[in-house]
Write a protein that holds these residues in place. Structure first.
Motif, PDB file in Angstrom:
ATOM      1  N   GLU A  40       0.713  -0.991   0.226  1.00 57.31           N
ATOM      2  CA  GLU A  40       0.046   0.241   0.000  1.00 57.31           C
ATOM      3  C   GLU A  40       0.704   1.155  -0.074  1.00 57.31           C
ATOM      4  OE1 GLU A  40      -0.387  -2.312   3.157  1.00 57.31           O
ATOM      5  OE2 GLU A  40      -1.002  -3.089   1.810  1.00 57.31           O
ATOM      6  N   ASP A  42       1.108   6.040  -0.011  1.00 63.04           N
ATOM      7  CA  ASP A  42       0.839   7.196   0.007  1.00 63.04           C
ATOM      8  C   ASP A  42       1.344   7.848  -0.165  1.00 63.04           C
ATOM      9  OD1 ASP A  42       0.067   6.994   2.813  1.00 63.04           O
ATOM     10  OD2 ASP A  42      -1.292   6.803   2.970  1.00 63.04           O
ATOM     11  N   HIS A  48      -4.131   6.991  -2.616  1.00 61.10           N
ATOM     12  CA  HIS A  48      -4.098   5.629  -2.235  1.00 61.10           C
ATOM     13  C   HIS A  48      -3.716   5.261  -3.180  1.00 61.10           C
ATOM     14  CE1 HIS A  48      -5.050   1.953  -0.651  1.00 61.10           C
ATOM     15  NE2 HIS A  48      -5.596   1.937  -1.012  1.00 61.10           N
ATOM     16  N   GLN A  66      -3.213   3.794  -8.615  1.00 59.13           N
ATOM     17  CA  GLN A  66      -3.089   4.683  -7.835  1.00 59.13           C
ATOM     18  C   GLN A  66      -4.672   5.440  -7.771  1.00 59.13           C
ATOM     19  OE1 GLN A  66       0.634   5.279  -8.659  1.00 59.13           O
ATOM     20  NE2 GLN A  66       0.401   7.155  -9.298  1.00 59.13           N
TER      21      GLN A  66
END
Length: 117
Positions: A40, A42, A48, A66
């Motif tokens: 993950e 960010d 995200h 993304q």
């Protein structure tokens, strides 16, 4: 020699590549199990992001998707070489291409050193 597992490691880009959206303020959290990798991410222009793929020795092959701050989505493909740095941290040397739009490039992310208590 195969580099250690990426599971639980965090990475940050060394800069913002041409045609790219991630930059030094983007943070990736990697996971690895049984030849599978996922992460993950960010930060910066990315609200995200998620990547998923496989690891064969010191080569990662994955797809990423993304969402950026302007509400746009993008996806692509990346192949990364896992490199152990002299200080023991890991760098991923990446060759990537967008699949949802034009553009490709190379970049690198390095393991973020963990701070002590």
């Amino acid at each position: 020699m195969t580099a250690p597992s990426l599971d639980g490691l965090r990475f940050a880009p060394l800069g913002r590549p041409e045609h790219g959206e991630v930059d030094a303020s983007t943070l990736f959290a990697y996971h690895e199990a049984d030849g599978r990798i996922w992460a993950e991410y960010d930060g910066g222009d990315i609200v995200h992001g998620h990547l998923v793929g496989t690891r064969d020795g010191d080569t990662l092959d994955f797809r990423y998707v993304q969402l950026n701050r302007s509400g746009g989505t993008a996806s692509g493909h990346c192949v990364s070489a896992v490199v152990v740095l002299p200080d023991g941290r890991i760098r991923l040397d990446e060759t990537w291409e967008w699949e949802s739009r034009e553009g490709n490039g190379t970049s690198a992310v390095e393991q973020v050193a963990e701070t002590g208590n």
